[in-house]
Write an enzyme that holds these catalytic residues in place. Sequence first.
Site, PDB file in Angstrom:
ATOM      1  N   HIS A   1     -24.851  44.585  19.501  1.00  0.00           N
ATOM      2  CA  HIS A   1     -26.302  44.569  19.598  1.00  0.00           C
ATOM      3  C   HIS A   1     -26.720  43.212  20.040  1.00  0.00           C
ATOM      4  CE1 HIS A   1     -30.334  45.976  18.627  1.00  0.00           C
ATOM      5  NE2 HIS A   1     -30.530  44.723  18.331  1.00  0.00           N
ATOM      6  N   GLU A   2     -26.452  42.290  19.351  1.00  0.00           N
ATOM      7  CA  GLU A   2     -26.979  40.859  19.615  1.00  0.00           C
ATOM      8  C   GLU A   2     -26.435  40.279  20.885  1.00  0.00           C
ATOM      9  OE1 GLU A   2     -29.183  39.791  18.127  1.00  0.00           O
ATOM     10  OE2 GLU A   2     -29.242  41.298  16.653  1.00  0.00           O
TER      11      GLU A   2
ATOM     12  N   HIS B   1     -28.828  41.606  23.716  1.00  0.00           N
ATOM     13  CA  HIS B   1     -29.894  40.723  23.972  1.00  0.00           C
ATOM     14  C   HIS B   1     -29.254  39.666  24.746  1.00  0.00           C
ATOM     15  CE1 HIS B   1     -32.828  42.831  21.513  1.00  0.00           C
ATOM     16  NE2 HIS B   1     -31.913  42.799  20.432  1.00  0.00           N
TER      17      HIS B   1
END
Length: 152
Positions: A67-68, A71
């Site tokens: 998820h990170e 980003h």
Amino acid sequence: MNNIELQQLVENISLSSFGKPFNHSAYFNNRLRTTGGRYLLQSHHIEINPKYYEAFGFEELEGIIKHELCHYHLHIEGKGYQHRDRDFKSLLQKVNAPRFCSPIPKNKATRKRYVYGCKQCSQQFVRYKRMDTKRYVCGKCNGKINLLKEVD
């Protein structure tokens, strides 16, 4: 797992899932409370909450890292990196990353409660902090207040 192992894990996941290198730092941050991790826009570093690894294990940690990294890679490329952006949502699906992390079960300690009562009108007040009964009066009838009981 320590920060060096985390850094290697993030680099490996970045290469295997995204096909792109991760050129910045990834480390654990014990001060994170409500989130599994965060991507820092200014420094491009990734911080991970170690409580999620302790509570849920490697699979949850891998999902948070993916998820990170979504980003990270989208921000580096100049695309929409925020949760509401279409680019972000499609990349999450492509790499099979969760949009939100699982909530940590709260280990809430039982708090002591104090039950106060008015001597005149019998109005009861439940408080979590002890109060000085000489300083306060009943809000209903201005009568004197006394401590009725302490509940654990």
